[in-house]
Design a protein around this motif. Structure first.
Motif, PDB file in Angstrom:
ATOM      1  N   MET A  96     -52.333   6.281  90.098  1.00 37.82           N
ATOM      2  CA  MET A  96     -53.790   6.078  90.144  1.00 37.82           C
ATOM      3  C   MET A  96     -54.435   7.292  90.776  1.00 37.82           C
ATOM      4  SD  MET A  96     -55.957   3.011  91.980  1.00 37.82           S
ATOM      5  CE  MET A  96     -55.303   1.770  90.894  1.00 37.82           C
ATOM      6  N   ASP A  97     -55.621   7.676  90.216  1.00 30.32           N
ATOM      7  CA  ASP A  97     -56.344   8.829  90.757  1.00 30.32           C
ATOM      8  C   ASP A  97     -56.918   8.480  92.120  1.00 30.32           C
ATOM      9  OD1 ASP A  97     -57.473   9.432  87.449  1.00 30.32           O
ATOM     10  OD2 ASP A  97     -55.900  10.509  88.546  1.00 30.32           O
ATOM     11  N   MET A  98     -56.785   9.408  93.080  1.00 30.74           N
ATOM     12  CA  MET A  98     -57.298   9.181  94.431  1.00 30.74           C
ATOM     13  C   MET A  98     -58.800   9.383  94.484  1.00 30.74           C
ATOM     14  SD  MET A  98     -54.667   8.253  96.088  1.00 30.74           S
ATOM     15  CE  MET A  98     -55.311   8.349  97.773  1.00 30.74           C
ATOM     16  N   HIS A  99     -59.355  10.195  93.656  1.00 25.09           N
ATOM     17  CA  HIS A  99     -60.792  10.490  93.686  1.00 25.09           C
ATOM     18  C   HIS A  99     -61.443  10.000  92.410  1.00 25.09           C
ATOM     19  CE1 HIS A  99     -60.072  12.995  97.193  1.00 25.09           C
ATOM     20  NE2 HIS A  99     -59.059  13.568  96.520  1.00 25.09           N
ATOM     21  N   ALA A 100     -62.501   9.188  92.555  1.00 21.08           N
ATOM     22  CA  ALA A 100     -63.215   8.646  91.395  1.00 21.08           C
ATOM     23  C   ALA A 100     -63.893   9.770  90.638  1.00 21.08           C
ATOM     24  CB  ALA A 100     -64.259   7.613  91.839  1.00 21.08           C
ATOM     25  N   GLY A 101     -63.850   9.662  89.321  1.00 21.33           N
ATOM     26  CA  GLY A 101     -64.547  10.647  88.481  1.00 21.33           C
ATOM     27  C   GLY A 101     -63.718  11.850  88.139  1.00 21.33           C
ATOM     28  N   VAL A 102     -62.529  11.953  88.677  1.00 25.13           N
ATOM     29  CA  VAL A 102     -61.675  13.101  88.378  1.00 25.13           C
ATOM     30  C   VAL A 102     -61.001  12.876  87.037  1.00 25.13           C
ATOM     31  CG1 VAL A 102     -59.698  14.476  89.100  1.00 25.13           C
ATOM     32  CG2 VAL A 102     -61.285  13.570  90.817  1.00 25.13           C
ATOM     33  N   ARG A 103     -61.099  13.859  86.157  1.00 25.85           N
ATOM     34  CA  ARG A 103     -60.518  13.744  84.816  1.00 25.85           C
ATOM     35  C   ARG A 103     -59.337  14.697  84.685  1.00 25.85           C
ATOM     36  NH1 ARG A 103     -65.748  13.187  80.766  1.00 25.85           N
ATOM     37  NH2 ARG A 103     -66.713  11.407  81.871  1.00 25.85           N
ATOM     38  N   ASN A 104     -58.185  14.142  84.971  1.00 19.04           N
ATOM     39  CA  ASN A 104     -56.975  14.952  84.949  1.00 19.04           C
ATOM     40  C   ASN A 104     -56.186  14.848  83.646  1.00 19.04           C
ATOM     41  OD1 ASN A 104     -57.366  15.892  87.586  1.00 19.04           O
ATOM     42  ND2 ASN A 104     -56.441  14.021  88.466  1.00 19.04           N
ATOM     43  N   HIS A 105     -56.607  13.915  82.791  1.00 17.75           N
ATOM     44  CA  HIS A 105     -55.876  13.674  81.547  1.00 17.75           C
ATOM     45  C   HIS A 105     -56.628  14.303  80.382  1.00 17.75           C
ATOM     46  CE1 HIS A 105     -53.499  10.870  83.940  1.00 17.75           C
ATOM     47  NE2 HIS A 105     -54.650  10.348  84.363  1.00 17.75           N
ATOM     48  N   GLU A 106     -56.095  15.449  79.954  1.00 18.97           N
ATOM     49  CA  GLU A 106     -56.798  16.238  78.935  1.00 18.97           C
ATOM     50  C   GLU A 106     -56.093  16.152  77.586  1.00 18.97           C
ATOM     51  OE1 GLU A 106     -57.793  20.921  78.281  1.00 18.97           O
ATOM     52  OE2 GLU A 106     -58.207  20.072  80.276  1.00 18.97           O
ATOM     53  N   CYS A 107     -56.912  16.061  76.516  1.00 18.15           N
ATOM     54  CA  CYS A 107     -56.378  15.986  75.147  1.00 18.15           C
ATOM     55  C   CYS A 107     -55.928  17.379  74.711  1.00 18.15           C
ATOM     56  CB  CYS A 107     -57.458  15.453  74.201  1.00 18.15           C
ATOM     57  SG  CYS A 107     -56.975  15.496  72.457  1.00 18.15           S
ATOM     58  N   ASP A 108     -54.689  17.480  74.212  1.00 17.67           N
ATOM     59  CA  ASP A 108     -54.133  18.761  73.786  1.00 17.67           C
ATOM     60  C   ASP A 108     -54.749  19.251  72.476  1.00 17.67           C
ATOM     61  OD1 ASP A 108     -52.439  18.734  75.963  1.00 17.67           O
ATOM     62  OD2 ASP A 108     -50.837  17.691  74.864  1.00 17.67           O
ATOM     63  N   VAL A 109     -55.417  18.355  71.737  1.00 12.80           N
ATOM     64  CA  VAL A 109     -55.988  18.714  70.431  1.00 12.80           C
ATOM     65  C   VAL A 109     -57.398  19.268  70.577  1.00 12.80           C
ATOM     66  CG1 VAL A 109     -56.595  17.873  68.117  1.00 12.80           C
ATOM     67  CG2 VAL A 109     -54.578  16.941  69.313  1.00 12.80           C
ATOM     68  N   CYS A 110     -58.293  18.495  71.229  1.00 12.54           N
ATOM     69  CA  CYS A 110     -59.702  18.906  71.296  1.00 12.54           C
ATOM     70  C   CYS A 110     -60.151  19.303  72.702  1.00 12.54           C
ATOM     71  CB  CYS A 110     -60.608  17.799  70.774  1.00 12.54           C
ATOM     72  SG  CYS A 110     -60.551  16.279  71.769  1.00 12.54           S
ATOM     73  N   GLY A 111     -59.276  19.085  73.708  1.00 14.38           N
ATOM     74  CA  GLY A 111     -59.608  19.490  75.071  1.00 14.38           C
ATOM     75  C   GLY A 111     -60.423  18.484  75.855  1.00 14.38           C
ATOM     76  N   LYS A 112     -60.792  17.348  75.240  1.00  9.41           N
ATOM     77  CA  LYS A 112     -61.582  16.343  75.945  1.00  9.41           C
ATOM     78  C   LYS A 112     -60.743  15.746  77.068  1.00  9.41           C
ATOM     79  CE  LYS A 112     -64.598  12.383  75.133  1.00  9.41           C
ATOM     80  NZ  LYS A 112     -65.158  11.424  74.148  1.00  9.41           N
ATOM     81  N   ALA A 113     -61.391  15.524  78.250  1.00  9.83           N
ATOM     82  CA  ALA A 113     -60.671  15.036  79.432  1.00  9.83           C
ATOM     83  C   ALA A 113     -61.064  13.601  79.757  1.00  9.83           C
ATOM     84  CB  ALA A 113     -60.945  15.937  80.619  1.00  9.83           C
ATOM     85  N   PHE A 114     -60.127  12.854  80.347  1.00  6.34           N
ATOM     86  CA  PHE A 114     -60.344  11.452  80.689  1.00  6.34           C
ATOM     87  C   PHE A 114     -59.862  11.197  82.113  1.00  6.34           C
ATOM     88  CE2 PHE A 114     -59.824  11.864  76.167  1.00  6.34           C
ATOM     89  CZ  PHE A 114     -60.831  11.071  75.638  1.00  6.34           C
ATOM     90  N   THR A 115     -60.440  10.166  82.727  1.00  6.15           N
ATOM     91  CA  THR A 115     -60.029   9.793  84.087  1.00  6.15           C
ATOM     92  C   THR A 115     -58.772   8.944  84.072  1.00  6.15           C
ATOM     93  OG1 THR A 115     -61.513   7.878  83.988  1.00  6.15           O
ATOM     94  CG2 THR A 115     -62.381   9.891  85.002  1.00  6.15           C
ATOM     95  N   LYS A 116     -58.607   8.176  82.998  1.00  7.72           N
ATOM     96  CA  LYS A 116     -57.448   7.294  82.896  1.00  7.72           C
ATOM     97  C   LYS A 116     -56.535   7.732  81.766  1.00  7.72           C
ATOM     98  CE  LYS A 116     -59.993   3.268  84.620  1.00  7.72           C
ATOM     99  NZ  LYS A 116     -60.434   1.882  84.312  1.00  7.72           N
ATOM    100  N   LYS A 117     -55.254   7.579  81.988  1.00 13.13           N
ATOM    101  CA  LYS A 117     -54.266   7.947  80.981  1.00 13.13           C
ATOM    102  C   LYS A 117     -54.371   7.039  79.756  1.00 13.13           C
ATOM    103  CE  LYS A 117     -49.346   8.991  80.448  1.00 13.13           C
ATOM    104  NZ  LYS A 117     -48.007   8.996  81.114  1.00 13.13           N
ATOM    105  N   GLY A 118     -54.722   5.770  80.008  1.00 17.90           N
ATOM    106  CA  GLY A 118     -54.861   4.816  78.908  1.00 17.90           C
ATOM    107  C   GLY A 118     -55.963   5.228  77.942  1.00 17.90           C
TER     108      GLY A 118
END
Length: 347
Positions: free
Chosen positions: A1-23
């Motif tokens: 689980m991310d320790m800081h809210a709003g942090v987007r560490n999960h990035e799409c390798d195709v288009c580069g879009k980032a997400f906060t949750k892996k799901g």
């Protein structure tokens, strides 16, 4: 689980879009993979995201919660409302490379391009005529359904199309800006002038399938067809004689008025109609257009030829009431009657 809210560490390798949750990233990757696991139970359309399916379902439920603040039109989706708002903004950024016409939306430009390409996807199931746009096909179908929602406020005549009504209204204004270069006759509409020019050009597009006679106007062909059908709707109020065309009735009425304005310059005989004078002039000119195919004798009038043909056919419709002798011509019967009254003027 991310320790800081709003942090987007999960990035799409195709288009580069980032997400906060892996799901969320995993679900997003379905878009690139073309995976659509969420299906509409009504129409079967599939979506990659559950949220998209939920928004789609509003179409089937009829819920339109997104309203335009300008005109009040309602939409099922926020995106559709945004596209609609471009109309009110008046911004037209999508231009046609062929004619330069501008559109507010790309979809409208695409449909417009079909016109230049001659692409007609929408076909009438009644007559087979094809159209480039659905709306045009719908208006065309009104013709087959007999729907005429556009009525003239002056004369009450109804039309299937608004454009046809506008053209009709020019008639009531009395303005005739379209002039014939040959005879200078003026018309209210360009289409009427074009049809008129066919007369000067001798063009006859409308042919009778019964006798082969051709006409420049469709209306004239319709009137002509009444002759073959034996339809006579125009009756003389004086003698009751019926005619297939109103024009023929009008000419006939001159007989009852006794007006004879067409006079022969040679013998002074007067006629009610010009065509009667023209046929009369053939007598003076010695012109005989009507020839008997049996003996070759020619006549100036068609009626005289018909009477003559009775001789070859042996038809004798004029009978003497005294002795019963029959004759082909009424004149012969009259001369015969002199015998019975003791008149001996005819040798």
């Amino acid at each position: 689980m991310d320790m800081h809210a709003g942090v987007r560490n999960h990035e799409c390798d195709v288009c580069g879009k980032a997400f906060t949750k892996k799901g969320d990233l995993i679900r997003h990757m379905d878009i690139h993979a073309g995976i659509k696991n969420h299906n509409c139970v009504v129409c079967g359309k599939a979506f990659t995201l559950k949220g998209n399916l939920e928004r789609h379902m509003v179409i089937h439920t009829g819920g339109k919660n997104h309203n335009c603040d300008v005109c009040g039109k309602a939409f099922t989706q926020q995106g559709h409302l945004k596209l609609h708002m471009v109309i009110h903004n008046g911004v037209k950024n999508h231009n046609c490379d062929v004619c330069g016409k501008a559109f507010t939306m790309t979809s409208n430009l695409k449909r417009h391009m079909d016109i230049h390409a001659g692409v007609k996807h929408h076909t009438c199931h009644v007559c087979g005529r094809a159209f480039t746009q659905t709306g045009v096909l719908k208006r065309h179908m009104d013709i087959h359904a007999g729907i005429k929602n556009h009525s003239c406020d002056v004369c009450g005549k109804a039309f299937t199309r608004q454009g046809d009504l506008k053209l009709h209204m020019v008639i009531h204004t009395g303005v005739k800006n379209h002039n014939c270069d040959v005879c200078c006759k003026a018309f209210t509409m360009t289409s009427n002038l074009k049809r008129h020019m066919d007369i000067h050009a001798g063009v006859k597009h409308h042919t009778c399938h019964v006798c082969g006679r051709a006409f420049t106007r469709k209306g004239d062909l319709k009137l002509h067809m009444d002759i073959h059908a034996g339809i006579k709707n125009h009756n003389c109020d004086v003698c009751g004689k019926a005619f297939t065309q109103k024009g023929h009735l009008n000419l006939h009425m001159l007989i009852h008025t006794g007006v004879k304005n067409h006079t022969c310059d040679i013998c002074g005989k007067a006629f009610t109609m010009t065509n009667n004078l023209e046929r009369h002039m053939d007598i003076h000119a010695g012109v005989k257009h009507h020839t008997c195919h049996v003996c070759g004798r020619a006549f100036t009038r068609k009626g005289h030829l018909k009477l003559h043909m009775d001789i070859h056919a042996g038809v004798k419709n004029h009978t003497c009431d005294v002795c019963g002798k029959a004759f082909t011509r009424k004149g012969n019967l009259k001369r015969h009657m002199d015998i019975h009254v003791g008149v001996t003027n005819h040798t």
